[in-house]
Design a protein around this motif. Structure first.
Motif, PDB file in Angstrom:
ATOM      1  N   ILE A  24     -47.114 -40.248   6.350  1.00  0.00           N
ATOM      2  CA  ILE A  24     -46.482 -40.186   5.028  1.00  0.00           C
ATOM      3  C   ILE A  24     -47.494 -40.018   3.899  1.00  0.00           C
ATOM      4  CG2 ILE A  24     -44.675 -41.164   3.559  1.00  0.00           C
ATOM      5  CD1 ILE A  24     -43.639 -40.759   6.261  1.00  0.00           C
ATOM      6  N   GLY A  25     -48.618 -39.433   4.165  1.00  0.00           N
ATOM      7  CA  GLY A  25     -49.576 -39.189   3.100  1.00  0.00           C
ATOM      8  C   GLY A  25     -50.472 -40.384   2.837  1.00  0.00           C
ATOM      9  N   TYR A  26     -51.140 -40.358   1.695  1.00  0.00           N
ATOM     10  CA  TYR A  26     -52.122 -41.381   1.345  1.00  0.00           C
ATOM     11  C   TYR A  26     -51.923 -41.781  -0.110  1.00  0.00           C
ATOM     12  CZ  TYR A  26     -56.361 -43.865   2.661  1.00  0.00           C
ATOM     13  OH  TYR A  26     -57.253 -44.843   3.017  1.00  0.00           O
ATOM     14  N   PRO A  27     -52.221 -43.015  -0.464  1.00  0.00           N
ATOM     15  CA  PRO A  27     -52.041 -43.437  -1.868  1.00  0.00           C
ATOM     16  C   PRO A  27     -52.810 -42.534  -2.820  1.00  0.00           C
ATOM     17  CG  PRO A  27     -52.576 -45.320  -0.465  1.00  0.00           C
ATOM     18  CD  PRO A  27     -52.758 -44.095   0.375  1.00  0.00           C
ATOM     19  N   PRO A  28     -52.199 -42.132  -3.924  1.00  0.00           N
ATOM     20  CA  PRO A  28     -52.871 -41.230  -4.866  1.00  0.00           C
ATOM     21  C   PRO A  28     -54.200 -41.767  -5.376  1.00  0.00           C
ATOM     22  CG  PRO A  28     -50.534 -41.397  -5.393  1.00  0.00           C
ATOM     23  CD  PRO A  28     -50.810 -42.412  -4.329  1.00  0.00           C
ATOM     24  N   ALA A  29     -54.329 -43.081  -5.480  1.00  0.00           N
ATOM     25  CA  ALA A  29     -55.569 -43.667  -5.994  1.00  0.00           C
ATOM     26  C   ALA A  29     -56.620 -43.863  -4.904  1.00  0.00           C
ATOM     27  CB  ALA A  29     -55.273 -45.015  -6.660  1.00  0.00           C
ATOM     28  N   GLY A  30     -56.299 -43.486  -3.664  1.00  0.00           N
ATOM     29  CA  GLY A  30     -57.237 -43.653  -2.566  1.00  0.00           C
ATOM     30  C   GLY A  30     -58.214 -42.502  -2.445  1.00  0.00           C
ATOM     31  N   ASP A  31     -59.146 -42.635  -1.533  1.00  0.00           N
ATOM     32  CA  ASP A  31     -60.180 -41.612  -1.319  1.00  0.00           C
ATOM     33  C   ASP A  31     -60.230 -41.277   0.177  1.00  0.00           C
ATOM     34  OD1 ASP A  31     -62.324 -39.914  -1.302  1.00  0.00           O
ATOM     35  OD2 ASP A  31     -63.727 -41.310  -2.243  1.00  0.00           O
ATOM     36  N   PRO A  32     -59.264 -40.503   0.668  1.00  0.00           N
ATOM     37  CA  PRO A  32     -59.237 -40.219   2.104  1.00  0.00           C
ATOM     38  C   PRO A  32     -60.418 -39.387   2.575  1.00  0.00           C
ATOM     39  CG  PRO A  32     -57.596 -38.883   0.961  1.00  0.00           C
ATOM     40  CD  PRO A  32     -58.125 -39.870  -0.037  1.00  0.00           C
ATOM     41  N   ASP A  33     -60.976 -38.545   1.724  1.00  0.00           N
ATOM     42  CA  ASP A  33     -62.132 -37.741   2.151  1.00  0.00           C
ATOM     43  C   ASP A  33     -63.318 -38.635   2.517  1.00  0.00           C
ATOM     44  OD1 ASP A  33     -60.906 -35.257   1.890  1.00  0.00           O
ATOM     45  OD2 ASP A  33     -61.412 -35.119  -0.232  1.00  0.00           O
ATOM     46  N   ARG A  34     -63.577 -39.631   1.694  1.00  0.00           N
ATOM     47  CA  ARG A  34     -64.674 -40.552   1.994  1.00  0.00           C
ATOM     48  C   ARG A  34     -64.372 -41.350   3.262  1.00  0.00           C
ATOM     49  NH1 ARG A  34     -66.946 -45.354  -2.023  1.00  0.00           N
ATOM     50  NH2 ARG A  34     -68.502 -46.199  -0.570  1.00  0.00           N
ATOM     51  N   LEU A  35     -63.130 -41.799   3.388  1.00  0.00           N
ATOM     52  CA  LEU A  35     -62.738 -42.555   4.577  1.00  0.00           C
ATOM     53  C   LEU A  35     -62.961 -41.733   5.846  1.00  0.00           C
ATOM     54  CD1 LEU A  35     -61.259 -44.994   5.942  1.00  0.00           C
ATOM     55  CD2 LEU A  35     -59.153 -43.662   5.631  1.00  0.00           C
ATOM     56  N   VAL A  36     -62.522 -40.489   5.831  1.00  0.00           N
ATOM     57  CA  VAL A  36     -62.657 -39.638   7.016  1.00  0.00           C
ATOM     58  C   VAL A  36     -64.128 -39.362   7.322  1.00  0.00           C
ATOM     59  CG1 VAL A  36     -62.195 -37.320   7.911  1.00  0.00           C
ATOM     60  CG2 VAL A  36     -60.357 -38.635   6.818  1.00  0.00           C
ATOM     61  N   ALA A  37     -64.931 -39.141   6.300  1.00  0.00           N
ATOM     62  CA  ALA A  37     -66.363 -38.913   6.522  1.00  0.00           C
ATOM     63  C   ALA A  37     -67.004 -40.129   7.183  1.00  0.00           C
ATOM     64  CB  ALA A  37     -67.056 -38.587   5.207  1.00  0.00           C
ATOM     65  N   GLU A  38     -66.636 -41.315   6.728  1.00  0.00           N
ATOM     66  CA  GLU A  38     -67.183 -42.529   7.335  1.00  0.00           C
ATOM     67  C   GLU A  38     -66.684 -42.698   8.771  1.00  0.00           C
ATOM     68  OE1 GLU A  38     -66.206 -45.726   4.713  1.00  0.00           O
ATOM     69  OE2 GLU A  38     -67.470 -44.965   3.068  1.00  0.00           O
ATOM     70  N   TYR A  39     -65.445 -42.308   9.006  1.00  0.00           N
ATOM     71  CA  TYR A  39     -64.903 -42.378  10.368  1.00  0.00           C
ATOM     72  C   TYR A  39     -65.673 -41.459  11.308  1.00  0.00           C
ATOM     73  CZ  TYR A  39     -61.756 -41.436  14.284  1.00  0.00           C
ATOM     74  OH  TYR A  39     -61.226 -41.245  15.534  1.00  0.00           O
ATOM     75  N   TYR A  40     -65.921 -40.226  10.893  1.00  0.00           N
ATOM     76  CA  TYR A  40     -66.669 -39.291  11.749  1.00  0.00           C
ATOM     77  C   TYR A  40     -68.079 -39.818  12.029  1.00  0.00           C
ATOM     78  CZ  TYR A  40     -63.123 -35.615  11.065  1.00  0.00           C
ATOM     79  OH  TYR A  40     -61.980 -34.866  11.059  1.00  0.00           O
ATOM     80  N   ALA A  41     -68.677 -40.499  11.055  1.00  0.00           N
ATOM     81  CA  ALA A  41     -70.000 -41.065  11.281  1.00  0.00           C
ATOM     82  C   ALA A  41     -69.949 -42.180  12.321  1.00  0.00           C
ATOM     83  CB  ALA A  41     -70.575 -41.593   9.969  1.00  0.00           C
ATOM     84  N   ALA A  42     -68.856 -42.947  12.310  1.00  0.00           N
ATOM     85  CA  ALA A  42     -68.712 -44.057  13.257  1.00  0.00           C
ATOM     86  C   ALA A  42     -68.222 -43.591  14.621  1.00  0.00           C
ATOM     87  CB  ALA A  42     -67.743 -45.091  12.686  1.00  0.00           C
ATOM     88  N   VAL A  43     -67.334 -42.585  14.639  1.00  0.00           N
ATOM     89  CA  VAL A  43     -66.740 -42.070  15.882  1.00  0.00           C
ATOM     90  C   VAL A  43     -66.898 -40.547  15.862  1.00  0.00           C
ATOM     91  CG1 VAL A  43     -64.684 -42.035  17.355  1.00  0.00           C
ATOM     92  CG2 VAL A  43     -65.069 -43.968  15.812  1.00  0.00           C
ATOM     93  N   PRO A  44     -68.044 -40.020  16.286  1.00  0.00           N
ATOM     94  CA  PRO A  44     -68.313 -38.582  16.130  1.00  0.00           C
ATOM     95  C   PRO A  44     -67.309 -37.672  16.814  1.00  0.00           C
ATOM     96  CG  PRO A  44     -70.350 -39.765  16.567  1.00  0.00           C
ATOM     97  CD  PRO A  44     -69.246 -40.759  16.758  1.00  0.00           C
ATOM     98  N   ASP A  45     -66.694 -38.134  17.919  1.00  0.00           N
ATOM     99  CA  ASP A  45     -65.704 -37.284  18.583  1.00  0.00           C
ATOM    100  C   ASP A  45     -64.282 -37.736  18.269  1.00  0.00           C
ATOM    101  OD1 ASP A  45     -65.612 -39.618  20.035  1.00  0.00           O
ATOM    102  OD2 ASP A  45     -65.632 -38.651  22.010  1.00  0.00           O
ATOM    103  N   GLY A  46     -64.114 -38.388  17.106  1.00  0.00           N
ATOM    104  CA  GLY A  46     -62.788 -38.822  16.691  1.00  0.00           C
ATOM    105  C   GLY A  46     -61.945 -37.660  16.183  1.00  0.00           C
ATOM    106  N   VAL A  47     -60.635 -37.872  16.174  1.00  0.00           N
ATOM    107  CA  VAL A  47     -59.657 -36.867  15.756  1.00  0.00           C
ATOM    108  C   VAL A  47     -58.846 -37.421  14.596  1.00  0.00           C
ATOM    109  CG1 VAL A  47     -57.577 -35.608  16.471  1.00  0.00           C
ATOM    110  CG2 VAL A  47     -59.513 -35.840  18.053  1.00  0.00           C
ATOM    111  N   VAL A  48     -58.671 -36.608  13.549  1.00  0.00           N
ATOM    112  CA  VAL A  48     -57.930 -36.995  12.352  1.00  0.00           C
ATOM    113  C   VAL A  48     -56.738 -36.066  12.191  1.00  0.00           C
ATOM    114  CG1 VAL A  48     -58.042 -37.237   9.836  1.00  0.00           C
ATOM    115  CG2 VAL A  48     -60.001 -37.913  11.245  1.00  0.00           C
ATOM    116  N   ASN A  49     -55.557 -36.642  11.979  1.00  0.00           N
ATOM    117  CA  ASN A  49     -54.371 -35.794  11.842  1.00  0.00           C
ATOM    118  C   ASN A  49     -54.221 -35.281  10.416  1.00  0.00           C
ATOM    119  OD1 ASN A  49     -53.175 -37.908  10.373  1.00  0.00           O
ATOM    120  ND2 ASN A  49     -51.297 -37.897  11.555  1.00  0.00           N
TER     121      ASN A  49
END
Length: 456
Positions: free
Chosen positions: A237-262
């Motif tokens: 259902i999307g992400y809160p307008p005040a959130g920063d999903p790009d930063r979150l996803v970048a940090e996720y890839y750093a922690a889980v390099p072969d992770g998958v994001v929908n």
């Protein structure tokens, strides 16, 4: 691929995943048996590009269903908290069975179910079904958390499990060699208000826009990543307008390099698109995943019987169709109010698993052929997949002892073999419209598979 990042190979090879919805909504567990939402989510969304659109709107997202305002007759039982507030059959059911009981009062029964819950049968079932990854809910739209978070709900005390359902299930799933992802409803959280939602068109406006909610969601996702290292981030259902999903996803890839994001993070770029109850008519060059429940609801609906579920044959044929067009199938199962997957669902998944145990080489680790589909001379559908120089013909029905595939081209000297317990190894001869395969009588099966290899 999105931008410079290629979707991880493990995910593209896995092909088949299991989604699990379990929460407070599993206690009342009721919704109308109306497939209108399901039909409209999937209808007309079979093109591989954005214009037709091949993109079923995410569950409850704006634009998914506009023609009939179906929320009062919503077949998704996990939406019970919203639906019982609307003037429709769910409200009538709630008053008849539960009187004026508030949704939050179902917590007591759910807490008792969590106390007795065993993750092993769920993990065993997912493995027996042939699933290669599992995606359970960590938080659905009602905001109830299935792990003991260090960031509790600011509006409702103890709105989370004391037992670590997310962590215990993850350990059980990984012990069986499967990947483990997590679903989280980032866009909706009804503990922050905006209830009820009357129309699908109102869903986008119901995403809380307060900075405090964005911080809450960010904290949860980071906690889930740090604690459980999920192989898939399955936001909804999307992400809160005040959130920063790009930063979150970048940090996720750093922690889980072969992770998958929908694709439901309200951001550009994703590893996989996720049409709901939608498929493709042609090969999509970008990885995609059709997500649907085994029945009409992602959460347990105590009204559903075997007749409302896909049969094992239908699941196998859907899987073959999706894989032939470069997709994965994420199939939802619905544990009941005790945390037990109903016997009707278990029976389907075990039969699917038996088929995959015998024919899975035509599914796992494959890629699309030049064309995804054909029909036999008798009109039986065929789907094509390939691995390296081996091409697989997946016949979605009984083709008879001899059949042709008009337009099929086989290389000179090609070798043909049956995959699985076929009665006899096939032979091939030229026909007027293409090769004719003599296969003899075949045992009953949801689909029959034949492999074509280059000659010596």
């Amino acid at each position: 691929m999105r931008g410079e990042r290629e979707t991880p190979a493990w995910y593209r090879d896995a092909k088949f995943g299991i989604m699990i919805h379990w929460g407070l909504y599993s206690v009342p567990a009721w919704a109308p048996l109306d497939d209108e939402v399901v039909r409209l989510l999937g209808a007309g969304r079979t093109g591989p590009d954005g214009s037709g659109s091949g993109e079923s709107a995410p569950e409850g997202s704006a634009g998914a269903v506009e023609r009939s305002d179906p929320l009062a007759r919503h077949s998704y039982a996990e939406w019970y908290q919203n639906t019982y507030l609307l003037d429709g059959p769910t409200r009538a059911y709630h008053r008849r069975v539960h009187g004026d009981r508030a949704y939050a009062d179902f917590r007591s029964e759910f807490v008792a179910a969590v106390r007795d819950w065993d993750p092993a049968p769920w993990a065993d079932l997912c493995a027996a079904a042939g699933g290669r990854y599992v995606v359970p809910t960590s938080k659905h739209h009602d905001g109830y958390l299935l792990w003991p978070s260090a960031h509790p709900n600011p509006h409702l005390p103890q709105w989370q499990t004391g037992r670590d359902v997310v962590g215990e299930l993850g350990a059980a799933v990984r012990d069986r060699g499967l990947r483990y992802g997590l679903y989280y409803s980032g866009g909706l959280d009804w503990t922050f208000g905006n209830l009820p939602i009357h129309r699908m068109a109102d869903v986008a406006a119901s995403v809380p826009d307060a900075p405090g909610y964005a911080r809450y969601v960010d904290a949860h996702w980071r906690e889930l990543i740090d604690r459980y290292r999920p192989s898939v981030l399955w936001n909804d259902i999307g992400y809160p307008p005040a959130g920063d999903p790009d930063r979150l996803v970048a940090e996720y890839y750093a922690a889980v390099p072969d992770g998958v994001v929908n694709d439901r993070f309200s951001r550009d770029g994703a590893d996989v698109r996720t049409p709901e109850y939608g498929t493709r008519s042609e090969i999509d060059p970008a990885p995609w995943e059709t997500v649907r429940a085994l029945g009409l609801s992602f959460g347990w609906n105590r009204q559903e019987t075997a007749e409302h579920l896909l049969s094992a044959t239908e699941v196998v044929r859907l899987l073959a169709d999706v894989v032939s067009k470069n997709g994965n199938l994420l199939l939802g199962i619905t544990p009941d109010d005790r945390g037990v997957v109903p016997a009707t669902q278990r029976a389907v998944l075990h039969e699917v698993g038996r088929w995959l145990a015998e024919h899975g080489e035509a599914i796992y680790g494959t890629r699309p052929c030049e064309v995804p589909a054909a029909v036999t001379s008798a009109g039986v559908p065929v789907r094509f997949t390939r691995r390296d120089d081996v091409r697989y013909l997946i016949v979605l029905g009984d083709p008879g002892p001899e059949f042709g595939v008009p337009g099929l081209s086989l290389p000179p000297g090609a070798r043909l073999r049956a995959v699985g317990p076929a009665a006899a190894q096939p032979r091939v001869r030229p026909g007027p419209d293409g090769p004719v395969l003599t296969v003899g009588p075949l045992p009953p099966a949801p689909a029959h598979v034949f492999a074509v290899s280059p000659g010596p």
